[in-house]
Scaffold this motif. Structure first.
Motif, PDB file in Angstrom:
ATOM      1  N   UNK A   1       0.872  -1.178   0.000  1.00 27.62           N
ATOM      2  CA  UNK A   1       0.000   0.000   0.000  1.00 27.62           C
ATOM      3  C   UNK A   1       0.906   1.224   0.000  1.00 27.62           C
ATOM      4  N   UNK A   2       0.642   2.147  -0.933  1.00 27.86           N
ATOM      5  CA  UNK A   2       1.392   3.394  -1.006  1.00 27.86           C
ATOM      6  C   UNK A   2       0.422   4.551  -0.844  1.00 27.86           C
ATOM      7  N   UNK A   3       0.660   5.368   0.171  1.00 28.57           N
ATOM      8  CA  UNK A   3      -0.171   6.552   0.365  1.00 28.57           C
ATOM      9  C   UNK A   3       0.542   7.528   1.285  1.00 28.57           C
ATOM     10  N   UNK A   4       0.174   8.787   1.153  1.00 27.84           N
ATOM     11  CA  UNK A   4       0.608   9.839   2.063  1.00 27.84           C
ATOM     12  C   UNK A   4      -0.656  10.593   2.460  1.00 27.84           C
ATOM     13  N   UNK A   5      -1.015  10.490   3.733  1.00 24.99           N
ATOM     14  CA  UNK A   5      -2.212  11.161   4.228  1.00 24.99           C
ATOM     15  C   UNK A   5      -1.792  12.277   5.183  1.00 24.99           C
ATOM     16  N   UNK A   6      -2.359  13.461   4.968  1.00 23.61           N
ATOM     17  CA  UNK A   6      -2.077  14.617   5.820  1.00 23.61           C
ATOM     18  C   UNK A   6      -3.364  14.984   6.550  1.00 23.61           C
ATOM     19  N   UNK A   7      -3.267  15.058   7.877  1.00 21.44           N
ATOM     20  CA  UNK A   7      -4.413  15.366   8.726  1.00 21.44           C
ATOM     21  C   UNK A   7      -4.209  16.725   9.377  1.00 21.44           C
ATOM     22  N   UNK A   8      -5.178  17.617   9.163  1.00 23.56           N
ATOM     23  CA  UNK A   8      -5.197  18.929   9.805  1.00 23.56           C
ATOM     24  C   UNK A   8      -6.611  19.121  10.333  1.00 23.56           C
ATOM     25  N   UNK A   9      -6.732  19.371  11.615  1.00 20.33           N
ATOM     26  CA  UNK A   9      -8.045  19.417  12.259  1.00 20.33           C
ATOM     27  C   UNK A   9      -8.993  20.375  11.534  1.00 20.33           C
ATOM     28  N   UNK A  10     -10.147  19.832  11.109  1.00 23.39           N
ATOM     29  CA  UNK A  10     -11.160  20.625  10.429  1.00 23.39           C
ATOM     30  C   UNK A  10     -10.882  20.912   8.965  1.00 23.39           C
ATOM     31  N   UNK A  11      -9.798  20.376   8.415  1.00 19.98           N
ATOM     32  CA  UNK A  11      -9.402  20.668   7.035  1.00 19.98           C
ATOM     33  C   UNK A  11      -9.620  19.471   6.121  1.00 19.98           C
ATOM     34  N   UNK A  12      -9.710  19.753   4.826  1.00 21.44           N
ATOM     35  CA  UNK A  12      -9.829  18.726   3.790  1.00 21.44           C
ATOM     36  C   UNK A  12      -8.508  18.675   3.024  1.00 21.44           C
ATOM     37  N   UNK A  13      -7.955  17.475   2.881  1.00 21.83           N
ATOM     38  CA  UNK A  13      -6.679  17.303   2.178  1.00 21.83           C
ATOM     39  C   UNK A  13      -6.790  16.142   1.188  1.00 21.83           C
ATOM     40  N   UNK A  14      -6.120  16.248   0.028  1.00 22.13           N
ATOM     41  CA  UNK A  14      -6.154  15.160  -0.955  1.00 22.13           C
ATOM     42  C   UNK A  14      -5.122  14.090  -0.617  1.00 22.13           C
ATOM     43  N   UNK A  15      -5.376  12.864  -1.093  1.00 18.81           N
ATOM     44  CA  UNK A  15      -4.337  11.830  -1.014  1.00 18.81           C
ATOM     45  C   UNK A  15      -4.531  10.806  -2.120  1.00 18.81           C
ATOM     46  N   UNK A  16      -3.413  10.210  -2.493  1.00 16.41           N
ATOM     47  CA  UNK A  16      -3.377   9.180  -3.531  1.00 16.41           C
ATOM     48  C   UNK A  16      -3.196   7.843  -2.816  1.00 16.41           C
ATOM     49  N   UNK A  17      -3.982   6.849  -3.205  1.00 18.72           N
ATOM     50  CA  UNK A  17      -3.936   5.515  -2.596  1.00 18.72           C
ATOM     51  C   UNK A  17      -3.622   4.519  -3.706  1.00 18.72           C
ATOM     52  N   UNK A  18      -2.501   3.813  -3.563  1.00 21.65           N
ATOM     53  CA  UNK A  18      -2.082   2.891  -4.616  1.00 21.65           C
ATOM     54  C   UNK A  18      -1.730   1.538  -4.021  1.00 21.65           C
ATOM     55  N   UNK A  19      -2.285   0.475  -4.640  1.00 23.61           N
ATOM     56  CA  UNK A  19      -1.955  -0.903  -4.299  1.00 23.61           C
ATOM     57  C   UNK A  19      -1.621  -1.609  -5.610  1.00 23.61           C
ATOM     58  N   UNK A  20      -1.216  -2.881  -5.559  1.00 24.19           N
ATOM     59  CA  UNK A  20      -0.988  -3.597  -6.820  1.00 24.19           C
ATOM     60  C   UNK A  20      -2.260  -3.714  -7.670  1.00 24.19           C
ATOM     61  N   UNK A  21      -3.441  -3.468  -7.062  1.00 20.15           N
ATOM     62  CA  UNK A  21      -4.710  -3.694  -7.757  1.00 20.15           C
ATOM     63  C   UNK A  21      -5.446  -2.415  -8.140  1.00 20.15           C
ATOM     64  N   UNK A  22      -5.099  -1.291  -7.505  1.00 20.65           N
ATOM     65  CA  UNK A  22      -5.830  -0.059  -7.773  1.00 20.65           C
ATOM     66  C   UNK A  22      -4.954   1.162  -7.542  1.00 20.65           C
ATOM     67  N   UNK A  23      -5.339   2.240  -8.146  1.00 17.37           N
ATOM     68  CA  UNK A  23      -4.695   3.528  -7.932  1.00 17.37           C
ATOM     69  C   UNK A  23      -5.803   4.577  -7.969  1.00 17.37           C
ATOM     70  N   UNK A  24      -6.043   5.257  -6.852  1.00 16.64           N
ATOM     71  CA  UNK A  24      -7.178   6.161  -6.755  1.00 16.64           C
ATOM     72  C   UNK A  24      -6.809   7.445  -6.037  1.00 16.64           C
ATOM     73  N   UNK A  25      -7.541   8.504  -6.375  1.00 18.64           N
ATOM     74  CA  UNK A  25      -7.416   9.802  -5.708  1.00 18.64           C
ATOM     75  C   UNK A  25      -8.615   9.977  -4.781  1.00 18.64           C
ATOM     76  N   UNK A  26      -8.361  10.367  -3.552  1.00 20.98           N
ATOM     77  CA  UNK A  26      -9.396  10.601  -2.562  1.00 20.98           C
ATOM     78  C   UNK A  26      -9.105  11.915  -1.844  1.00 20.98           C
ATOM     79  N   UNK A  27     -10.075  12.353  -1.047  1.00 21.37           N
ATOM     80  CA  UNK A  27      -9.833  13.439  -0.105  1.00 21.37           C
ATOM     81  C   UNK A  27     -10.243  12.955   1.269  1.00 21.37           C
ATOM     82  N   UNK A  28      -9.630  13.551   2.271  1.00 21.76           N
ATOM     83  CA  UNK A  28     -10.035  13.223   3.630  1.00 21.76           C
ATOM     84  C   UNK A  28     -10.315  14.501   4.389  1.00 21.76           C
ATOM     85  N   UNK A  29     -11.298  14.418   5.255  1.00 16.80           N
ATOM     86  CA  UNK A  29     -11.662  15.539   6.125  1.00 16.80           C
ATOM     87  C   UNK A  29     -11.401  15.107   7.556  1.00 16.80           C
ATOM     88  N   UNK A  30     -10.469  15.798   8.201  1.00 18.33           N
ATOM     89  CA  UNK A  30     -10.158  15.497   9.593  1.00 18.33           C
ATOM     90  C   UNK A  30     -11.231  16.138  10.468  1.00 18.33           C
TER      91      UNK A  30
END
Length: 122
Positions: A58-87
């Motif tokens: 699993x390859x990803x870099x997730x950044x968490x900032x309280x109350x903020x929305x940040x993008x992250x890329x999630x990559x495995x041998x089976x998928x590669x996707x762009x997501x956002x996370x809201x802390x």
């Protein structure tokens, strides 16, 4: 030293792992480095943010900032996707932290996750 990492999500999935880790403390913050079945992992805790990095099956870099929305890329041998996370909640403690966050695929919320990380010595 060890970390106990516990998580649960909105689908009822719960995980708990105890990992042997190295801790580095600097004036900027704390960095934990460890390996698990997914590869090399780092948790960096700074004053107003947390970054979790995974490199391996699993390859990803997730950044968490309280109350903020940040993008992250999630990559495995089976998928590669762009997501956002809201802390939604981030509490730093003397020997660990707790995070609550939502993951979005575009405008659609796909998961709610709660993670706690705690230092232990045995």
């Amino acid at each position: 030293m060890y970390l106990i990492i516990e998580s649960r999500d909105s689908y009822g999935e719960k995980n708990k792992e105890k990992v042997n880790c190295q801790k580095e403390v600097s004036p900027k913050g704390v960095k934990y480095s460890y390996e698990n079945e997914h590869g090399d992992c780092k948790i960096i805790i700074l004053k107003d943010m947390v970054q979790i990095t995974r490199k391996g099956t699993i390859n990803s870099v997730q950044v968490f900032k309280d109350g903020k929305i940040t993008p992250f890329h999630y990559k495995t041998p089976y998928t590669s996707s762009e997501f956002t996370l809201k802390t939604t909640d981030m509490k730093q403690k003397r020997e660990g932290l707790s995070l609550s966050y939502e993951i979005y695929d575009g405008e659609e919320k796909i998961n709610d996750i709660v993670v706690t990380i705690k230092e232990v010595w045995n």
